[in-house]
Design a protein around this motif. Sequence first.
Motif: not given
Length: 292
Positions: A123-129, A161-164, A208-218
């Motif tokens: 979240t904090i990385t997504a917000d700053t980026w 911004g969303l893509a980032t 599993g690929f689940g981790l990638v999905l979870l992190t990108a989704f969050v």
Amino acid sequence: MVFSQTTALIGLILNLAIAIYAFKREWLDAGGTVAALTVGVLVFSFGGWTWLALLLFFFASSNALGRQWVKEKKLPRQEFAKEGVRDFWQVFANGGLAALLAVLYNVYQSPAIFAAFLGVIATITADTWGTEVGVLEKKPRLVTTFKGVKRGTSGAVSKLGLATTFAAGFLIAVLIYFLDWAGAIVGGSLGGSVTAAFGEPVRQFVGGFGLVLLTAFVAVVGGLADSFFGATVQGVYYCAKCKKETEKRLHRCGCKTKLKRGYAVIDNDAVNLLASIVGAAVAFALYSFFFH
Ligand SMILES: [Zn+2]
């Protein structure tokens, strides 16, 4: 990682070096340095290498992006409450919850708490980026009404911004894979206790690929939550003289601004903290539901 005086000491030396470096480069002011040191030592001592590496990824990448496109961002940035050098509350708003989760992990040893930590970092990385890159978009829209707003407006979202934010989450997931891989190699040659110190909570995820999905989704959810709070509860002010919306209570022109929307007590730091609570909760819930 099991807490010990040795790890705390290593954490203190390591984080002191990083904090002094950041202070000298004027990424942090004195208060921000104290907060960053506290957060770093807690995260390292109670979480471990992996946790600290994720935190440093956020810190380093945010600072690097902050120095990009300075000219293009000059205008919208003028209305931000704070620019450039991070202070105590800014660091605390971004890192406080991360530190608390590291301490809780040490008590409960639950991978779901690591997931929550991951949610905070995403979240904090997504917000700053999202802010650093999204502010470049010429025609952003308010997340609540989808009306076109000026660049730099609190609560503004854009495709860019969303893509980032998605890219931020994806990269964090890739970093976790890398840390896990590195931890396994280092641990394999040095013994099981090192593996435990390096990547114990990560081990429980990967597979599993689940981790990638979870992190990108969050990352996307957390970034949107930040915009949502920015558009609804964050105090946004108006300067009657310049006829401009701003986050500043005292405008650049010297005039006192008036509260236009939101609440005066909720500034950008509070919004960041609220968003990271959402990110942590969503990651915790998703992990508990799908991975356990
Ligand atoms: Zn003004």
